[in-house]
Design a protein around this motif. Structure first.
Motif, PDB file in Angstrom:
ATOM      1  N   ALA A 241      -5.855 -18.853  -8.769  1.00  0.00           N
ATOM      2  CA  ALA A 241      -6.741 -18.713  -7.552  1.00  0.00           C
ATOM      3  C   ALA A 241      -5.932 -17.860  -6.628  1.00  0.00           C
ATOM      4  O   ALA A 241      -6.609 -16.860  -6.028  1.00  0.00           O
ATOM      5  N   VAL A 242      -4.652 -18.077  -6.161  1.00  0.00           N
ATOM      6  CA  VAL A 242      -3.783 -17.147  -5.438  1.00  0.00           C
ATOM      7  C   VAL A 242      -3.819 -15.970  -6.058  1.00  0.00           C
ATOM      8  O   VAL A 242      -4.041 -14.848  -5.220  1.00  0.00           O
ATOM      9  N   ALA A 243      -3.677 -15.590  -7.142  1.00  0.00           N
ATOM     10  CA  ALA A 243      -3.758 -14.325  -8.011  1.00  0.00           C
ATOM     11  C   ALA A 243      -4.914 -13.613  -7.538  1.00  0.00           C
ATOM     12  O   ALA A 243      -4.762 -12.555  -7.305  1.00  0.00           O
ATOM     13  N   ILE A 244      -5.963 -14.322  -7.857  1.00  0.00           N
ATOM     14  CA  ILE A 244      -7.469 -13.627  -7.725  1.00  0.00           C
ATOM     15  C   ILE A 244      -7.652 -13.199  -6.091  1.00  0.00           C
ATOM     16  O   ILE A 244      -8.059 -12.401  -5.837  1.00  0.00           O
ATOM     17  N   VAL A 245      -7.265 -14.263  -5.267  1.00  0.00           N
ATOM     18  CA  VAL A 245      -7.754 -13.994  -4.011  1.00  0.00           C
ATOM     19  C   VAL A 245      -6.936 -12.774  -3.184  1.00  0.00           C
ATOM     20  O   VAL A 245      -7.227 -11.737  -2.410  1.00  0.00           O
ATOM     21  N   VAL A 246      -5.661 -12.875  -3.715  1.00  0.00           N
ATOM     22  CA  VAL A 246      -4.704 -11.663  -3.222  1.00  0.00           C
ATOM     23  C   VAL A 246      -5.231 -10.384  -3.741  1.00  0.00           C
ATOM     24  O   VAL A 246      -5.307  -9.300  -3.063  1.00  0.00           O
ATOM     25  N   TYR A 247      -5.395 -10.428  -5.098  1.00  0.00           N
ATOM     26  CA  TYR A 247      -5.845  -9.164  -5.619  1.00  0.00           C
ATOM     27  C   TYR A 247      -7.400  -8.576  -5.037  1.00  0.00           C
ATOM     28  O   TYR A 247      -7.145  -7.447  -4.769  1.00  0.00           O
TER      29      TYR A 247
ATOM     30  N   LEU B 245      -3.011   2.816  -5.913  1.00  0.00           N
ATOM     31  CA  LEU B 245      -3.406   1.575  -5.360  1.00  0.00           C
ATOM     32  C   LEU B 245      -3.889   0.801  -6.537  1.00  0.00           C
ATOM     33  O   LEU B 245      -3.531  -0.681  -6.808  1.00  0.00           O
ATOM     34  N   PRO B 246      -4.767   1.024  -7.294  1.00  0.00           N
ATOM     35  CA  PRO B 246      -5.141   0.183  -8.474  1.00  0.00           C
ATOM     36  C   PRO B 246      -4.215  -0.134  -9.342  1.00  0.00           C
ATOM     37  O   PRO B 246      -4.202  -1.381  -9.868  1.00  0.00           O
ATOM     38  N   LEU B 247      -3.259   0.401  -9.612  1.00  0.00           N
ATOM     39  CA  LEU B 247      -1.973   0.120 -10.321  1.00  0.00           C
ATOM     40  C   LEU B 247      -1.281  -0.882  -9.967  1.00  0.00           C
ATOM     41  O   LEU B 247      -0.822  -1.795 -10.217  1.00  0.00           O
ATOM     42  N   VAL B 248      -1.103  -0.539  -8.531  1.00  0.00           N
ATOM     43  CA  VAL B 248      -0.124  -1.485  -7.924  1.00  0.00           C
ATOM     44  C   VAL B 248      -0.625  -2.932  -7.708  1.00  0.00           C
ATOM     45  O   VAL B 248      -0.243  -3.881  -7.928  1.00  0.00           O
ATOM     46  N   LEU B 249      -1.951  -2.802  -7.455  1.00  0.00           N
ATOM     47  CA  LEU B 249      -2.686  -4.086  -7.462  1.00  0.00           C
ATOM     48  C   LEU B 249      -2.895  -4.933  -8.861  1.00  0.00           C
ATOM     49  O   LEU B 249      -2.632  -5.884  -8.777  1.00  0.00           O
ATOM     50  N   MET B 250      -3.149  -4.131 -10.061  1.00  0.00           N
ATOM     51  CA  MET B 250      -3.242  -4.704 -10.978  1.00  0.00           C
ATOM     52  C   MET B 250      -1.928  -4.942 -11.635  1.00  0.00           C
ATOM     53  O   MET B 250      -1.667  -6.488 -12.533  1.00  0.00           O
ATOM     54  N   ALA B 251      -0.647  -4.520 -11.197  1.00  0.00           N
ATOM     55  CA  ALA B 251       0.764  -4.901 -11.590  1.00  0.00           C
ATOM     56  C   ALA B 251       0.825  -6.245 -11.076  1.00  0.00           C
ATOM     57  O   ALA B 251       1.491  -7.180 -11.574  1.00  0.00           O
ATOM     58  N   TYR B 252       0.661  -6.489  -9.725  1.00  0.00           N
ATOM     59  CA  TYR B 252       0.679  -7.873  -8.965  1.00  0.00           C
ATOM     60  C   TYR B 252      -0.286  -8.816  -9.848  1.00  0.00           C
ATOM     61  O   TYR B 252       0.124  -9.946 -10.098  1.00  0.00           O
ATOM     62  N   LEU B 253      -1.640  -8.377 -10.144  1.00  0.00           N
ATOM     63  CA  LEU B 253      -2.306  -9.464 -10.701  1.00  0.00           C
ATOM     64  C   LEU B 253      -1.931  -9.808 -12.104  1.00  0.00           C
ATOM     65  O   LEU B 253      -1.998 -11.041 -12.294  1.00  0.00           O
ATOM     66  N   ASN B 254      -1.469  -8.747 -12.840  1.00  0.00           N
ATOM     67  CA  ASN B 254      -1.048  -9.314 -14.283  1.00  0.00           C
ATOM     68  C   ASN B 254       0.205 -10.160 -14.241  1.00  0.00           C
ATOM     69  O   ASN B 254       0.273 -11.409 -14.857  1.00  0.00           O
TER      70      ASN B 254
ATOM     71  N   ALA C  18      -8.578  -9.362  -2.059  1.00  0.00           N
ATOM     72  CA  ALA C  18      -8.386  -8.919  -0.670  1.00  0.00           C
ATOM     73  C   ALA C  18      -7.829  -7.530  -0.617  1.00  0.00           C
ATOM     74  O   ALA C  18      -8.147  -6.750   0.181  1.00  0.00           O
ATOM     75  N   GLY C  19      -6.888  -7.336  -1.527  1.00  0.00           N
ATOM     76  CA  GLY C  19      -6.098  -6.291  -1.494  1.00  0.00           C
ATOM     77  C   GLY C  19      -7.210  -4.813  -1.824  1.00  0.00           C
ATOM     78  O   GLY C  19      -6.994  -3.853  -1.305  1.00  0.00           O
ATOM     79  N   TRP C  20      -7.938  -5.309  -2.942  1.00  0.00           N
ATOM     80  CA  TRP C  20      -9.119  -4.230  -2.854  1.00  0.00           C
ATOM     81  C   TRP C  20      -9.890  -3.930  -2.222  1.00  0.00           C
ATOM     82  O   TRP C  20     -10.240  -2.884  -1.562  1.00  0.00           O
ATOM     83  N   VAL C  21     -10.563  -4.952  -1.458  1.00  0.00           N
ATOM     84  CA  VAL C  21     -11.312  -4.638  -0.136  1.00  0.00           C
ATOM     85  C   VAL C  21     -10.629  -3.910   0.978  1.00  0.00           C
ATOM     86  O   VAL C  21     -11.297  -2.797   1.585  1.00  0.00           O
ATOM     87  N   LEU C  22      -9.488  -4.308   1.168  1.00  0.00           N
ATOM     88  CA  LEU C  22      -8.508  -3.785   2.438  1.00  0.00           C
ATOM     89  C   LEU C  22      -8.062  -2.299   2.085  1.00  0.00           C
ATOM     90  O   LEU C  22      -8.205  -1.235   3.167  1.00  0.00           O
ATOM     91  N   SER C  23      -7.938  -1.927   0.938  1.00  0.00           N
ATOM     92  CA  SER C  23      -7.626  -0.704   0.402  1.00  0.00           C
ATOM     93  C   SER C  23      -8.793   0.270   0.064  1.00  0.00           C
ATOM     94  O   SER C  23      -8.351   1.561  -0.017  1.00  0.00           O
ATOM     95  N   LEU C  24      -9.941  -0.105   0.305  1.00  0.00           N
ATOM     96  CA  LEU C  24     -11.216   0.866  -0.337  1.00  0.00           C
ATOM     97  C   LEU C  24     -10.896   2.049   0.765  1.00  0.00           C
ATOM     98  O   LEU C  24     -11.353   3.205   0.208  1.00  0.00           O
TER      99      LEU C  24
END
Length: 243
Positions: A132-138, A158-167, A140-146
């Motif tokens: 849940a934490v992983a998905i929420v942060v990911y 940005l997509p790579l940084v966010l995906m690195a975090y999520l993975n 939120a990062g997507w929406v805020l970075s659009l």
């Protein structure tokens, strides 16, 4: 870096085992079916809602003039697709983490790390909370970075940084939950943070490769299992040598 490369190579070898091949396609197919079905039902309202959100921001004045005013509808659709495609991939990752990880961890541990004691420091509740934490942060990062995607070269990073975090956040807990104690889990994460993010970044590139991204959720999960269990093995060896 050698540990990350080794995890990727071992994951590729493990992927072609019949047990793992049976898991390859269904997480992505289920994710596609869920989101395509949702799009068929709610596409019109999604477009209207996103249009309203854009109109409530300074982007409205920028889009409302000249050529962009003519193609504004298509821009909204493109933005929606930019949200939908990663949503499908993230859903496939989540399905893999929740439903397939126990089988994969057992398979990898029995074949490659049979000597590792299972201390069972994780739990189902912990796995759900971590996901849940992983998905929420990911998200939120997507929406805020659009907005940055429209005006910044960071759109490529940005997509790579966010995906690195999520993975790394999504898979590290389940990879270690069965074998590591709570203390060991914390120490593995502390010692291996850079490796985890490097593996997450390397694995994140797969989402942009057509066809390969169909089976990449299972491959990524296997890579994290190999890396995390190997890090746990090294940690225990270090503790044993120092005692």
């Amino acid at each position: 870096m050698n540990s990350v490369l080794s995890a990727l190579i071992r994951a590729l070898q493990t992927l072609f085992h019949p047990k793992m091949l049976s898991l390859v396609l269904w997480p992505m197919l289920v994710a596609v079916a869920l989101w395509v079905g949702a799009a068929m039902l709610f596409w019109g309202s999604w477009v209207n809602d996103l249009t309203g959100m854009v109109q409530a921001t300074p982007l409205e004045q920028w889009i409302a003039h000249g050529f962009l005013a003519v193609v504004s509808h298509y821009l909204i659709v493109i933005i929606l697709m930019l949200l939908l495609l990663p949503a499908i991939y993230v859903t496939a990752l989540l399905i893999t983490a929740v439903f397939a990880m126990p089988m994969m961890v057992d398979h990898v541990a029995e074949k490659y790390y049979p000597e590792l004691e299972r201390k069972r420091g994780g739990s189902n509740a912990g796995s759900i909370a971590n996901a849940a934490v992983a998905i929420v942060v990911y998200c939120a990062g997507w929406v805020l970075s659009l907005p940055l995607w429209l005006f910044s070269p960071l759109a490529l990073l940005l997509p790579l940084v966010l995906m690195a975090y999520l993975n790394q956040r999504l898979f590290r807990y389940d990879a270690l939950a069965e074998h590591a104690s709570r203390e060991e889990y914390a120490r593995v994460i502390e010692r291996g943070t850079v490796k985890l993010y490097l593996l997450g970044l390397a694995a994140g590139l797969l989402q942009f490769v057509p066809l390969l991204n169909l089976f990449s959720p299972v491959y990524v999960a296997l890579a994290f299992i190999h890396l995390c269990l190997d890090e746990l093995k090294q940690l225990r060896q270090t503790v044993q040598d120092s005692s």
